[in-house]
Design a protein around this motif. Structure first.
Motif, PDB file in Angstrom:
ATOM      1  N   ILE A   1       0.865  -1.189   0.000  1.00  0.00           N
ATOM      2  CA  ILE A   1       0.000   0.000   0.000  1.00  0.00           C
ATOM      3  C   ILE A   1       0.900   1.238   0.000  1.00  0.00           C
ATOM      4  O   ILE A   1       1.881   1.287   0.750  1.00  0.00           O
ATOM      5  N   ASP A   2       0.564   2.205  -0.838  1.00  0.00           N
ATOM      6  CA  ASP A   2       1.318   3.463  -0.850  1.00  0.00           C
ATOM      7  C   ASP A   2       1.145   4.121   0.525  1.00  0.00           C
ATOM      8  O   ASP A   2       0.017   4.436   0.918  1.00  0.00           O
TER       9      ASP A   2
ATOM     10  N   PHE B   1       3.804   1.049  16.990  1.00  0.00           N
ATOM     11  CA  PHE B   1       4.159   0.039  15.994  1.00  0.00           C
ATOM     12  C   PHE B   1       3.020  -0.964  15.814  1.00  0.00           C
ATOM     13  O   PHE B   1       2.466  -1.454  16.799  1.00  0.00           O
ATOM     14  N   VAL B   2       2.672  -1.240  14.559  1.00  0.00           N
ATOM     15  CA  VAL B   2       1.735  -2.333  14.254  1.00  0.00           C
ATOM     16  C   VAL B   2       2.373  -3.132  13.110  1.00  0.00           C
ATOM     17  O   VAL B   2       2.727  -2.559  12.077  1.00  0.00           O
TER      18      VAL B   2
ATOM     19  N   ARG C   1       3.779  -2.060   9.048  1.00  0.00           N
ATOM     20  CA  ARG C   1       5.129  -2.173   8.490  1.00  0.00           C
ATOM     21  C   ARG C   1       5.132  -3.101   7.276  1.00  0.00           C
ATOM     22  O   ARG C   1       5.705  -2.775   6.251  1.00  0.00           O
ATOM     23  N   GLU C   2       4.423  -4.225   7.403  1.00  0.00           N
ATOM     24  CA  GLU C   2       4.413  -5.195   6.299  1.00  0.00           C
ATOM     25  C   GLU C   2       3.810  -4.614   5.021  1.00  0.00           C
ATOM     26  O   GLU C   2       4.318  -4.814   3.937  1.00  0.00           O
ATOM     27  N   HIS C   3       2.715  -3.901   5.175  1.00  0.00           N
ATOM     28  CA  HIS C   3       1.993  -3.453   3.974  1.00  0.00           C
ATOM     29  C   HIS C   3       2.406  -2.071   3.496  1.00  0.00           C
ATOM     30  O   HIS C   3       2.364  -1.802   2.308  1.00  0.00           O
TER      31      HIS C   3
ATOM     32  N   ARG D   1       5.489   3.443  12.636  1.00  0.00           N
ATOM     33  CA  ARG D   1       4.562   3.988  13.635  1.00  0.00           C
ATOM     34  C   ARG D   1       3.319   4.440  12.894  1.00  0.00           C
ATOM     35  O   ARG D   1       3.408   4.951  11.792  1.00  0.00           O
ATOM     36  N   ILE D   2       2.191   4.255  13.520  1.00  0.00           N
ATOM     37  CA  ILE D   2       0.945   4.625  12.837  1.00  0.00           C
ATOM     38  C   ILE D   2      -0.069   5.151  13.852  1.00  0.00           C
ATOM     39  O   ILE D   2      -0.077   4.708  15.006  1.00  0.00           O
ATOM     40  N   HIS D   3      -0.860   6.138  13.403  1.00  0.00           N
ATOM     41  CA  HIS D   3      -1.944   6.673  14.254  1.00  0.00           C
ATOM     42  C   HIS D   3      -3.182   5.793  14.087  1.00  0.00           C
ATOM     43  O   HIS D   3      -3.323   5.089  13.084  1.00  0.00           O
ATOM     44  N   LEU D   4      -4.115   5.905  15.033  1.00  0.00           N
ATOM     45  CA  LEU D   4      -5.321   5.073  14.992  1.00  0.00           C
ATOM     46  C   LEU D   4      -6.137   5.280  13.707  1.00  0.00           C
ATOM     47  O   LEU D   4      -6.524   4.320  13.041  1.00  0.00           O
ATOM     48  N   ASP D   5      -6.381   6.560  13.345  1.00  0.00           N
ATOM     49  CA  ASP D   5      -7.198   6.795  12.144  1.00  0.00           C
ATOM     50  C   ASP D   5      -6.485   6.287  10.889  1.00  0.00           C
ATOM     51  O   ASP D   5      -7.114   5.800   9.946  1.00  0.00           O
TER      52      ASP D   5
END
Ligand code: HEC
Length: 202
Positions: A75-76, A137-138, A142-144, A149-153
């Motif tokens: 995913i971009d 971190f999720v 990272r895989e996709h 690091r990523i926010h909830l939204d």
């Protein structure tokens, strides 16, 4: 009636197979996930980001190709990164939360017949890190999308694209605000009872 819908499903599978073959996709290493015929979704809904390539047939072909492939869909990262001009929708918190709960259970948000709760009911598929404050971190991010690091939204947008085979939502939409608020409540429950973690594959 039943046999006509069975014929449709068979037709979808055959055309899916033909498409995969036409794309040169390998049928080896097939995922055991059965192809689910798409359910009607909110096509004309303005809350979906209009991505130019997103023609319905192309979406379906892409989904069939994906479920028949063991490769990780890339995913971009820009599609799941908050835009600079982001101003989340503001509204009555009680209304938003109730709307978010309804959306969480609504398979019409996806093109593959799944809803958020189909996968996440009872804390399913959430890693222990879900209890940590965002951004965090999720593995899936990272895989996709190569994001550490990523926010909830942003994570909701990623699940919309990867797990729900749908378009991401408009950033400042009521839908994204509602899902984010409701998922915050889900996270709070998860925090209070991490023993409910049931990690399984998608
Ligand atoms: C096909 C199953 C599936 C569906 C449907 C699905 N998800 Fe997910 N979701 C996953 C998986 C798998 C992960 C990754 C867990 C990981 O890598 O730790 C995940 C991760 C998440 C996370 C991140 C948890 C964390 O550790 O911070 C959130 C939030 C989330 N999903 C919300 C949603 C929402 C909201 C929807 C509906 C719009 C949804 N998901 C639909 C499978 C699904």
């Amino acid at each position: 009636m039943i046999s006509s819908s069975l014929k449709k499903v068979a037709g979808a599978l055959v055309s899916g197979g033909v498409l995969v073959a036409a794309l040169g996709g390998s049928m080896t290493g097939c995922s055991p996930t059965p192809y689910r015929p798409p359910v009607p979704r909110m096509q004309a809904d303005p809350d979906f980001l209009q991505i130019p390539r997103a023609v319905k047939k192309a979406d379906q072909a892409e989904h069939v190709a994906r479920v028949n492939s063991s490769a990780i869909e890339k995913i971009d990262p820009l599609k799941v990164t908050r835009p600079a001009t982001y101003r989340p929708y503001q509204g009555n918190q009680l209304d938003l939360s109730a709307y978010g709960e309804a959306l969480y259970k609504d398979a019409r948000l996806s093109t593959n017949g799944l809803s958020c709760s189909h996968c996440h009911e009872g804390g399913d598929r959430f890693a222990p890190g879900f209890a940590q404050p965002y951004p965090h971190f999720v593995a899936m991010a990272r895989e996709h999308a190569g994001l550490n690091r990523i926010h909830l939204d942003e994570m909701i947008q990623l699940c919309m694209m990867v797990s729900m085979a749908a378009k991401p939502l408009i950033w400042n939409s009521r839908k994204l605000a509602a899902l984010t608020l409701y998922t915050t409540a889900v996270q709070q429950k998860f925090r209070e009872n991490p023993a409910a973690v049931k990690r399984s594959s998608p």
